[in-house]
Write a protein that holds these residues in place. Sequence first.
Motif, PDB file in Angstrom:
ATOM      1  N   VAL A 242       0.854  -1.179   0.000  1.00 33.18           N
ATOM      2  CA  VAL A 242       0.000   0.000   0.000  1.00 33.18           C
ATOM      3  C   VAL A 242       0.894   1.234   0.000  1.00 33.18           C
ATOM      4  N   ASP A 243       0.768   2.048  -1.043  1.00 30.49           N
ATOM      5  CA  ASP A 243       1.590   3.263  -1.160  1.00 30.49           C
ATOM      6  C   ASP A 243       3.076   2.947  -1.004  1.00 30.49           C
ATOM      7  N   ALA A 244       3.497   1.894  -1.706  1.00 34.58           N
ATOM      8  CA  ALA A 244       4.904   1.472  -1.752  1.00 34.58           C
ATOM      9  C   ALA A 244       5.425   0.963  -0.415  1.00 34.58           C
ATOM     10  N   GLU A 245       4.541   0.699   0.527  1.00 34.79           N
ATOM     11  CA  GLU A 245       4.949   0.165   1.821  1.00 34.79           C
ATOM     12  C   GLU A 245       4.286  -1.192   2.061  1.00 34.79           C
ATOM     13  N   LYS A 246       5.021  -2.070   2.738  1.00 31.13           N
ATOM     14  CA  LYS A 246       4.480  -3.373   3.084  1.00 31.13           C
ATOM     15  C   LYS A 246       3.633  -3.271   4.350  1.00 31.13           C
TER      16      LYS A 246
ATOM     17  N   CYS B 164       7.764 -16.159   1.441  1.00 34.12           N
ATOM     18  CA  CYS B 164       7.174 -14.830   1.428  1.00 34.12           C
ATOM     19  C   CYS B 164       6.151 -14.723   0.303  1.00 34.12           C
ATOM     20  N   ILE B 165       4.940 -14.303   0.644  1.00 33.53           N
ATOM     21  CA  ILE B 165       3.870 -14.077  -0.332  1.00 33.53           C
ATOM     22  C   ILE B 165       3.478 -12.613  -0.265  1.00 33.53           C
ATOM     23  N   VAL B 166       3.543 -11.914  -1.376  1.00 28.23           N
ATOM     24  CA  VAL B 166       3.205 -10.496  -1.413  1.00 28.23           C
ATOM     25  C   VAL B 166       2.100 -10.265  -2.431  1.00 28.23           C
ATOM     26  N   LEU B 167       0.986  -9.681  -1.985  1.00 29.54           N
ATOM     27  CA  LEU B 167      -0.098  -9.321  -2.878  1.00 29.54           C
ATOM     28  C   LEU B 167      -0.106  -7.816  -3.076  1.00 29.54           C
ATOM     29  N   ARG B 168      -0.476  -7.370  -4.246  1.00 28.29           N
ATOM     30  CA  ARG B 168      -0.508  -5.944  -4.547  1.00 28.29           C
ATOM     31  C   ARG B 168      -1.938  -5.490  -4.803  1.00 28.29           C
TER      32      ARG B 168
END
Length: 224
Positions: free
Chosen positions: A168-172, A219-223
């Motif tokens: 969110v807004d380039a922050e995790k 690590c799983i990252v959703l955008r």
Amino acid sequence: MQKNVISQFVMDVIELGSFVNSPPHGFTAERRAGCTLVKWDQEKSCVFIDEIQSSKGKVIFCNSPGREITVRTLGECTDLRRQLTSKTIYILVSACSNTKVEEKTNREVPDLGYYVVAINGSHPMIKWEMERGLDLTISSVAGESYTVDVDVSAALQGWVGENFHIIVDAEKVKPVWKDTHFTIKYRSDALFDFPYWFGFSKRQFKVCFNNSAGLSDGCIVLRV
């Protein structure tokens, strides 16, 4: 998809917008004025999702009973049990930030958005957990009404792991999951169902698993 691939599928977490824009196999999304109608294969899926007011309009899952499922006979209960342990289960969860999870607000959309959780009810590990939970919570006493909350928060957290973040807004941002359950309501016609009327017939069980069974905990990252 080959059968052995399907049998290995345990769980998936999909942002609602991605789900609607690129529906998975067995789903179609039809855009109408002001809403999106999602249709699905009832032979392969159990969808327990209420009508949603998302940030991009209303989303309706056609023929879904919603988050609460009411059964009135043992036959209906048995059929629901069979569906839960043989099909893919879809529910909608809310993702919130730690700072806003307790904040009272009039916003209909959670601050980190909605996510669709898909759980393979026929996977041996999930099927065993589901059957065990139903056996422990659903009474065999004839004529008794009850309400059972099936909570998948433990399974969800076990699947995504501690390294799951939403950008969110380039922050995790590490989400806090809410609305991670669906409810089974058995309604008897008995006139003197005292446990139900006095609130003693509410039960809950958690569907969970651990990554020692060979599941990825990377690590799983959703955008969004």
